[in-house]
Scaffold this motif. Structure first.
Motif, PDB file in Angstrom:
ATOM      1  N   LYS A  66      53.625  69.758-113.044  1.00  0.00           N
ATOM      2  CA  LYS A  66      52.796  68.664-112.531  1.00  0.00           C
ATOM      3  C   LYS A  66      51.290  68.904-112.705  1.00  0.00           C
ATOM      4  O   LYS A  66      50.497  67.981-112.574  1.00  0.00           O
ATOM      5  CB  LYS A  66      53.064  68.467-111.041  1.00  0.00           C
ATOM      6  CG  LYS A  66      52.573  69.645-110.202  1.00  0.00           C
ATOM      7  CD  LYS A  66      52.779  69.410-108.724  1.00  0.00           C
ATOM      8  CE  LYS A  66      52.261  70.542-107.878  1.00  0.00           C
ATOM      9  NZ  LYS A  66      52.887  71.845-108.102  1.00  0.00           N
ATOM     10  N   ILE A  67      50.886  70.167-112.955  1.00  0.00           N
ATOM     11  CA  ILE A  67      49.468  70.522-112.871  1.00  0.00           C
ATOM     12  C   ILE A  67      48.584  69.694-113.818  1.00  0.00           C
ATOM     13  O   ILE A  67      47.586  69.113-113.378  1.00  0.00           O
ATOM     14  CB  ILE A  67      49.271  72.053-113.057  1.00  0.00           C
ATOM     15  CG1 ILE A  67      49.979  72.810-111.921  1.00  0.00           C
ATOM     16  CG2 ILE A  67      47.795  72.413-113.138  1.00  0.00           C
ATOM     17  CD1 ILE A  67      49.405  72.597-110.529  1.00  0.00           C
ATOM     18  N   PRO A  68      48.926  69.589-115.115  1.00  0.00           N
ATOM     19  CA  PRO A  68      48.068  68.751-115.969  1.00  0.00           C
ATOM     20  C   PRO A  68      48.028  67.289-115.506  1.00  0.00           C
ATOM     21  O   PRO A  68      46.978  66.649-115.594  1.00  0.00           O
ATOM     22  CB  PRO A  68      48.718  68.868-117.354  1.00  0.00           C
ATOM     23  CG  PRO A  68      49.515  70.119-117.314  1.00  0.00           C
ATOM     24  CD  PRO A  68      49.989  70.253-115.902  1.00  0.00           C
ATOM     25  N   ALA A  69      49.140  66.778-114.975  1.00  0.00           N
ATOM     26  CA  ALA A  69      49.143  65.383-114.487  1.00  0.00           C
ATOM     27  C   ALA A  69      48.142  65.221-113.342  1.00  0.00           C
ATOM     28  O   ALA A  69      47.490  64.179-113.216  1.00  0.00           O
ATOM     29  CB  ALA A  69      50.544  64.977-114.035  1.00  0.00           C
ATOM     30  N   LEU A  86      36.250  69.691-108.665  1.00  0.00           N
ATOM     31  CA  LEU A  86      36.841  69.211-109.913  1.00  0.00           C
ATOM     32  C   LEU A  86      36.588  70.221-111.033  1.00  0.00           C
ATOM     33  O   LEU A  86      37.494  70.557-111.808  1.00  0.00           O
ATOM     34  CB  LEU A  86      36.259  67.842-110.278  1.00  0.00           C
ATOM     35  CG  LEU A  86      36.787  67.227-111.583  1.00  0.00           C
ATOM     36  CD1 LEU A  86      38.285  66.974-111.527  1.00  0.00           C
ATOM     37  CD2 LEU A  86      36.049  65.918-111.897  1.00  0.00           C
ATOM     38  N   ASN A  87      35.349  70.711-111.095  1.00  0.00           N
ATOM     39  CA  ASN A  87      35.022  71.701-112.124  1.00  0.00           C
ATOM     40  C   ASN A  87      35.861  72.964-111.959  1.00  0.00           C
ATOM     41  O   ASN A  87      36.327  73.544-112.936  1.00  0.00           O
ATOM     42  CB  ASN A  87      33.532  72.060-112.060  1.00  0.00           C
ATOM     43  CG  ASN A  87      32.677  70.899-112.515  1.00  0.00           C
ATOM     44  OD1 ASN A  87      33.175  69.986-113.176  1.00  0.00           O
ATOM     45  ND2 ASN A  87      31.405  70.912-112.156  1.00  0.00           N
ATOM     46  N   LEU A  88      36.034  73.381-110.718  1.00  0.00           N
ATOM     47  CA  LEU A  88      36.838  74.580-110.453  1.00  0.00           C
ATOM     48  C   LEU A  88      38.275  74.380-110.953  1.00  0.00           C
ATOM     49  O   LEU A  88      38.860  75.272-111.581  1.00  0.00           O
ATOM     50  CB  LEU A  88      36.836  74.872-108.941  1.00  0.00           C
ATOM     51  CG  LEU A  88      37.745  75.996-108.466  1.00  0.00           C
ATOM     52  CD1 LEU A  88      37.394  77.319-109.133  1.00  0.00           C
ATOM     53  CD2 LEU A  88      37.640  76.149-106.941  1.00  0.00           C
ATOM     54  N   ALA A  89      38.821  73.202-110.708  1.00  0.00           N
ATOM     55  CA  ALA A  89      40.199  72.919-111.140  1.00  0.00           C
ATOM     56  C   ALA A  89      40.294  72.951-112.667  1.00  0.00           C
ATOM     57  O   ALA A  89      41.185  73.597-113.232  1.00  0.00           O
ATOM     58  CB  ALA A  89      40.640  71.554-110.607  1.00  0.00           C
ATOM     59  N   ILE A  90      39.351  72.294-113.329  1.00  0.00           N
ATOM     60  CA  ILE A  90      39.395  72.221-114.796  1.00  0.00           C
ATOM     61  C   ILE A  90      39.218  73.605-115.416  1.00  0.00           C
ATOM     62  O   ILE A  90      39.959  74.010-116.312  1.00  0.00           O
ATOM     63  CB  ILE A  90      38.305  71.256-115.318  1.00  0.00           C
ATOM     64  CG1 ILE A  90      38.672  69.822-114.921  1.00  0.00           C
ATOM     65  CG2 ILE A  90      38.153  71.353-116.833  1.00  0.00           C
ATOM     66  CD1 ILE A  90      37.557  68.823-115.148  1.00  0.00           C
ATOM     67  N   ILE A 124      43.068  71.956-104.523  1.00  0.00           N
ATOM     68  CA  ILE A 124      41.655  71.789-104.923  1.00  0.00           C
ATOM     69  C   ILE A 124      41.383  70.319-105.256  1.00  0.00           C
ATOM     70  O   ILE A 124      40.391  69.733-104.812  1.00  0.00           O
ATOM     71  CB  ILE A 124      41.313  72.711-106.128  1.00  0.00           C
ATOM     72  CG1 ILE A 124      41.327  74.183-105.694  1.00  0.00           C
ATOM     73  CG2 ILE A 124      39.942  72.349-106.706  1.00  0.00           C
ATOM     74  CD1 ILE A 124      41.236  75.184-106.844  1.00  0.00           C
ATOM     75  N   LEU A 125      42.283  69.696-106.012  1.00  0.00           N
ATOM     76  CA  LEU A 125      42.056  68.294-106.385  1.00  0.00           C
ATOM     77  C   LEU A 125      42.276  67.352-105.196  1.00  0.00           C
ATOM     78  O   LEU A 125      41.641  66.303-105.097  1.00  0.00           O
ATOM     79  CB  LEU A 125      42.934  67.901-107.578  1.00  0.00           C
ATOM     80  CG  LEU A 125      42.481  68.529-108.903  1.00  0.00           C
ATOM     81  CD1 LEU A 125      43.444  68.179-110.027  1.00  0.00           C
ATOM     82  CD2 LEU A 125      41.063  68.081-109.271  1.00  0.00           C
ATOM     83  N   TRP A 126      43.155  67.743-104.302  1.00  0.00           N
ATOM     84  CA  TRP A 126      43.325  66.948-103.074  1.00  0.00           C
ATOM     85  C   TRP A 126      42.005  66.930-102.301  1.00  0.00           C
ATOM     86  O   TRP A 126      41.546  65.889-101.829  1.00  0.00           O
ATOM     87  CB  TRP A 126      44.462  67.542-102.233  1.00  0.00           C
ATOM     88  CG  TRP A 126      44.632  66.866-100.901  1.00  0.00           C
ATOM     89  CD1 TRP A 126      45.353  65.726-100.640  1.00  0.00           C
ATOM     90  CD2 TRP A 126      44.052  67.270 -99.647  1.00  0.00           C
ATOM     91  NE1 TRP A 126      45.260  65.407 -99.312  1.00  0.00           N
ATOM     92  CE2 TRP A 126      44.460  66.337 -98.673  1.00  0.00           C
ATOM     93  CE3 TRP A 126      43.231  68.325 -99.258  1.00  0.00           C
ATOM     94  CZ2 TRP A 126      44.084  66.432 -97.337  1.00  0.00           C
ATOM     95  CZ3 TRP A 126      42.858  68.421 -97.924  1.00  0.00           C
ATOM     96  CH2 TRP A 126      43.282  67.476 -96.978  1.00  0.00           C
ATOM     97  N   LEU A 127      41.368  68.129-102.218  1.00  0.00           N
ATOM     98  CA  LEU A 127      40.075  68.229-101.528  1.00  0.00           C
ATOM     99  C   LEU A 127      39.004  67.417-102.252  1.00  0.00           C
ATOM    100  O   LEU A 127      38.164  66.770-101.619  1.00  0.00           O
ATOM    101  CB  LEU A 127      39.615  69.694-101.506  1.00  0.00           C
ATOM    102  CG  LEU A 127      40.067  70.571-100.361  1.00  0.00           C
ATOM    103  CD1 LEU A 127      39.627  72.002-100.630  1.00  0.00           C
ATOM    104  CD2 LEU A 127      39.490  70.080 -99.027  1.00  0.00           C
ATOM    105  N   TYR A 128      39.051  67.452-103.575  1.00  0.00           N
ATOM    106  CA  TYR A 128      38.090  66.666-104.368  1.00  0.00           C
ATOM    107  C   TYR A 128      38.265  65.182-104.050  1.00  0.00           C
ATOM    108  O   TYR A 128      37.290  64.447-103.858  1.00  0.00           O
ATOM    109  CB  TYR A 128      38.308  66.934-105.860  1.00  0.00           C
ATOM    110  CG  TYR A 128      37.489  66.020-106.748  1.00  0.00           C
ATOM    111  CD1 TYR A 128      36.093  66.025-106.676  1.00  0.00           C
ATOM    112  CD2 TYR A 128      38.108  65.154-107.643  1.00  0.00           C
ATOM    113  CE1 TYR A 128      35.337  65.182-107.480  1.00  0.00           C
ATOM    114  CE2 TYR A 128      37.362  64.311-108.450  1.00  0.00           C
ATOM    115  CZ  TYR A 128      35.979  64.318-108.365  1.00  0.00           C
ATOM    116  OH  TYR A 128      35.236  63.484-109.146  1.00  0.00           O
ATOM    117  N   ASP A 129      39.507  64.771-103.951  1.00  0.00           N
ATOM    118  CA  ASP A 129      39.789  63.365-103.621  1.00  0.00           C
ATOM    119  C   ASP A 129      39.163  62.990-102.276  1.00  0.00           C
ATOM    120  O   ASP A 129      38.633  61.904-102.108  1.00  0.00           O
ATOM    121  CB  ASP A 129      41.310  63.155-103.585  1.00  0.00           C
ATOM    122  CG  ASP A 129      41.674  61.697-103.378  1.00  0.00           C
ATOM    123  OD1 ASP A 129      41.744  60.976-104.375  1.00  0.00           O
ATOM    124  OD2 ASP A 129      41.847  61.273-102.214  1.00  0.00           O
TER     125      ASP A 129
END
Ligand code: ZN
Length: 659
Positions: A254-257, A200-204, A187-192
């Motif tokens: 690694k997830i929080p990082a 980003l909201n979905l990940a958080i 998800i964050l890779w896609l956000y990038d």
């Protein structure tokens, strides 16, 4: 268009795309597309062995590698233990590793094999946007998406971004249940890539909400709120000793990082660092991988680890490296891959262990204290054997990712676009574009066997950028030379040294990392000695008697025997030394064509005086015993010869202390 015009256009496109997706990135470096790195030396050799071995011949590993993988509805064979999503998780590892391996060594057949799966998935999407087979769960998809991510990085095929985004966003839900949480990585890779704030909201929200998925419908309208309470975050930040499944731990750490990398919130980063440090403190074994007999098990001298954990630790530490640019994380990756990684496999990549250990004087069907009853039915039998496939099939898939993942993090781009980091070492050629200029760096080295690493720069004219090299913690006196002249003062910050200058064609940087030989203590009470030199741990190779048991059927299998190994030489020694000066390091000149991960061709050997421990034996069930309480030593002093752990099959790495 000539190459300069193309370079210029690419540069403009980069600037424009950065402008369009103005999301903040708080990490310190990023990965680059895999095809910018061309491996040489042992790294190229092992990738070719992978392609010629299990990677290019999946059917020899049996189910589920003999299926059509993600292009078919896989049926679990009758009588075979497992859950419906397992074959998709297992083959997803395989496809990701195979695609990357193929790209690195330009093996079109491997790339094609993976592409058949990827293309099938991209052209078979459900109405609600879901990618992949029905039986695959969110976790299996996390593994699979890594392959699609690698494919996008190389091909820039926009439909991958579109379809993956739709997969995560079209049907509103959270990814917060068990290993579904690890969806935060894609998800964050896609956000990038897209800058879509909904991702980003979905990940958080997935991280912070432990609600069931059905309650998460409004997440995309919610404000980004990273101050929500999180039990997981609190646990990771606490002193609580990590426990539970090894793979889940190594993926979760690694997830929080990752969240830090896109929010800048230090608490996330601290949670990952603290949790990783605790895993190392409480569970790390001498060969660089935590104990994991499925679950984390502590530090006893007779423990082993699951092969998946080797790859998962390296993958997660790679993200910590990019989040912080702290060389420590690179040290962990190298130690794990060079020792535990090579130690878990047949050096020709034709079989591997499921459990491997620093001390393994036997690797046979009936061996090991790890033949245990499994939660999902049946017994884990013979997981220390060198097999083409095991009773649970994850490691056979995951081991395909070991060296491609290593290669993908060797060279990193600084997040502020100021330059390049040589983060993990190995002979390779690296191409990149800096402010419109094509630059090539040749890294020549026989590291980790040799202390010298050479970087030669090929540049059209001149280019100003910073070049950073990891300085491993084990090296106390690094030396740097620029065009033959010693650099008097090296600034090392967080395990990294940087040269910031206008580089010109043919510039040469030489890095010397003197490798001291060290005696280190391991085990629950530091009761075991090991000998290390640089990033390598050294072991006594135990000669082996092999009994092979090929499966019947596929004629290919005769070239891929499953092996039971029994000791055919003494293994029960303790070191008879006062301190490290009693050992003798022998360096053999290595021909660059010779594969160095081999007991006979080992470029470095260490001779050590030793004594046999007469009351340390394998019992009738072939279990390796912990050290005897009171050692009964032979009066005879012998010289034993140690080689890098990674080049051995049967071995002893930890030796009991004599006092
Ligand atoms: Zn596994």
């Amino acid at each position: 268009m000539n190459r300069y015009t193309i370079s210029f256009l690419l540069f403009v496109m980069c600037v424009v795309s950065n402008f369009l997706h103005a999301q903040n990135y708080y990490g310190k470096s990023k990965e680059l597309p895999l095809n910018q790195t061309k491996p040489f030396g042992w790294l190229q050799q092992v990738l070719v062995k992978q392609a010629e071995g299990l990677g290019g011949n999946p059917t020899v590993s049996g189910y589920p590698f003999n299926t059509r993988m993600w292009t078919e509805d896989i049926q679990i064979p009758v009588g075979h233990a497992g859950r419906a999503y397992w074959p998709y998780e297992q083959t997803a590892y395989f496809l990701d590793g195979t695609y990357r391996c193929g790209q690195l060594i330009k093996n079109q057949a491997l790339v094609e094999f993976a592409n058949q799966n990827f293309n099938h998935t991209l052209s078979h999407i459900t109405e609600n946007g879901i990618l992949g087979q029905n039986k695959a769960d969110d976790w299996a998809r996390v593994v699979y998406f890594r392959g699609l991510m690698a494919k996008y990085e190389i091909t820039k095929n926009q439909s991958i971004l579109k379809k993956m985004s739709s997969h995560f966003l079209k049907t509103p839900r959270l990814f917060n249940n068990g290993r579904a949480l690890f969806s935060i990585e894609p998800i964050l890779w896609l956000y990038d890539k897209t800058g879509n704030e909904k991702l980003l909201n979905l990940a958080i929200h997935s991280f912070h909400k432990s609600k069931s998925a059905s309650e998460g419908g409004e997440y995309d309208k919610a404000k980004k709120n990273d101050n929500l309470p999180s039990k997981l975050l609190d646990n990771m930040l606490s002193e609580k000793i990590p426990h539970g499944h090894g793979v889940s731990n190594m993926e979760q750490v690694k997830i929080p990082a990752l969240l830090y990398m896109y929010t800048g919130k230090e608490r996330y980063l601290n949670a990952s660092i603290n949790q990783f440090n605790k895993i190392v403190k409480h569970h790390m074994l001498v060969d660089g991988c935590p104990s994991s007999i499925e679950h984390l098990e502590g530090k006893a001298v007779d423990l082993a680890h699951e092969t998946c954990d080797i790859i998962d630790l390296s993958w997660s530490a790679g993200y910590l490296l990019m989040a912080t640019n702290n060389g420590h994380w690179g040290d962990l990756v190298e130690r794990c891959i060079f020792n535990a990684g090579f130690g878990s496999m047949d050096k020709d990549f034709k079989s591997h262990q499921y459990y491997s250990a620093p001390n393994q004087p036997v690797a046979a069907e009936e061996t090991s204290q790890f033949n245990v009853k499994l939660n999902w039915g049946g017994m884990a039998l013979g997981r220390m054997c060198y097999r083409t496939g095991h009773d649970t099939e994850c490691c056979t898939g995951n081991i395909q990712r070991m060296f491609p993942s290593y290669a993908s993090r060797m060279w990193l781009k600084k997040a502020d676009n100021s330059g390049i980091i040589a983060a993990l070492y190995g002979s390779s050629e690296f191409n990149f574009n800096h402010k419109g200029k094509e630059i090539k760096i040749q890294q020549k080295t026989q590291y980790p066997f040799n202390e010298r690493i050479e970087f030669r720069f090929e540049i059209e004219k001149v280019s100003k950028f910073s070049f950073t090299m990891r300085i491993p913690k084990w090296c106390s006196k690094p030396e740097l030379y620029l065009n033959g002249k010693k650099i008097r003062k090296i600034n090392i910050e967080k395990g990294m040294a940087t040269i910031d200058r206008t580089f010109k064609n043919n510039d040469l940087i030489e890095l010397q990392l003197p490798m001291e030989t060290k005696l280190t203590a391991w085990g629950e009470k530091n009761e075991g000695f090991a000998i290390e030199r640089g990033p390598l741990v050294y072991s006594l190779p135990v000669n082996h008697k092999i009994i092979t048991f090929p499966y019947i059927g596929d004629p290919k299998l005769k070239d891929f025997p499953n092996k039971l190994m029994y000791p055919a030489s003494n293994w029960n020694y303790t070191l008879d030394i006062k301190d490290i000066t009693d050992v003798n390091v022998i360096e053999n000149k290595l021909d660059s064509n010779t594969y160095p991960w081999s007991v006979t061709n080992s470029p470095v050997k260490i001779q050590v005086p030793a004594k046999k421990v007469l009351n340390w034996r394998l019992d009738g069930t072939k279990h390796l015993k912990k050290f005897p309480d009171k050692l009964k030593l032979s009066p005879n002093r012998e010289y034993i010869e140690l080689v890098p752990l990674g080049s051995t099959y049967l071995r002893m790495t930890l030796f009991p202390k004599t006092n």
